[in-house]
Motif scaffolding. Structure first.
Motif, PDB file in Angstrom:
ATOM      1  N   GLN A 108       0.807  -1.216   0.000  1.00  0.00           N
ATOM      2  CA  GLN A 108       0.000   0.000   0.000  1.00  0.00           C
ATOM      3  C   GLN A 108       0.843   1.270   0.000  1.00  0.00           C
ATOM      4  OE1 GLN A 108      -2.496  -0.522   3.408  1.00  0.00           O
ATOM      5  NE2 GLN A 108      -3.678  -2.156   2.466  1.00  0.00           N
ATOM      6  N   SER A 109       2.162   1.135   0.092  1.00  0.00           N
ATOM      7  CA  SER A 109       3.066   2.273   0.164  1.00  0.00           C
ATOM      8  C   SER A 109       3.172   2.984  -1.187  1.00  0.00           C
ATOM      9  CB  SER A 109       4.451   1.786   0.605  1.00  0.00           C
ATOM     10  OG  SER A 109       5.440   2.722   0.273  1.00  0.00           O
ATOM     11  N   GLU A 110       2.980   4.302  -1.191  1.00  0.00           N
ATOM     12  CA  GLU A 110       3.108   5.072  -2.424  1.00  0.00           C
ATOM     13  C   GLU A 110       4.518   4.977  -2.986  1.00  0.00           C
ATOM     14  OE1 GLU A 110       1.585   9.072  -2.569  1.00  0.00           O
ATOM     15  OE2 GLU A 110       0.041   8.579  -1.111  1.00  0.00           O
ATOM     16  N   ASN A 161       5.011   1.557  -4.575  1.00  0.00           N
ATOM     17  CA  ASN A 161       4.273   1.505  -5.830  1.00  0.00           C
ATOM     18  C   ASN A 161       5.011   2.251  -6.932  1.00  0.00           C
ATOM     19  OD1 ASN A 161       1.102   0.545  -5.859  1.00  0.00           O
ATOM     20  ND2 ASN A 161       1.933   0.849  -3.819  1.00  0.00           N
ATOM     21  N   TYR A 162       5.563   3.394  -6.609  1.00  0.00           N
ATOM     22  CA  TYR A 162       6.310   4.175  -7.599  1.00  0.00           C
ATOM     23  C   TYR A 162       7.536   3.402  -8.079  1.00  0.00           C
ATOM     24  CZ  TYR A 162       9.171   7.769  -9.715  1.00  0.00           C
ATOM     25  OH  TYR A 162       9.955   8.467 -10.589  1.00  0.00           O
TER      26      TYR A 162
END
Length: 60
Positions: free
Chosen positions: A41-43, A46-47
């Motif tokens: 769930q970490s932005e 994900n990036y």
């Protein structure tokens, strides 16, 4: 693209669904389920995953 933690069939992995392609990153047993879900769930995570997948596609 969706990124989430999956423990289907006791696989303990991060699942990346790009629609046409799916990826699984299998995690060591010592990675806690809560940590794996937080990672998915970490932005930032994900990036980084998106950038790695772009590089992978560009290399083909």
């Amino acid at each position: 693209m969706q990124i989430y933690y999956s423990n289907d069939n006791k696989e303990h992995c991060i699942y990346i669904d790009e629609g046409e392609r799916q990826h699984r990153i299998f995690l060591p047993e010592d990675v806690a389920t809560l940590d794996a879900r937080y990672f998915a769930q970490s932005e930032a995570a994900n990036y980084v995953i998106q950038q790695l997948l772009k590089d992978e596609v560009g290399a083909v």
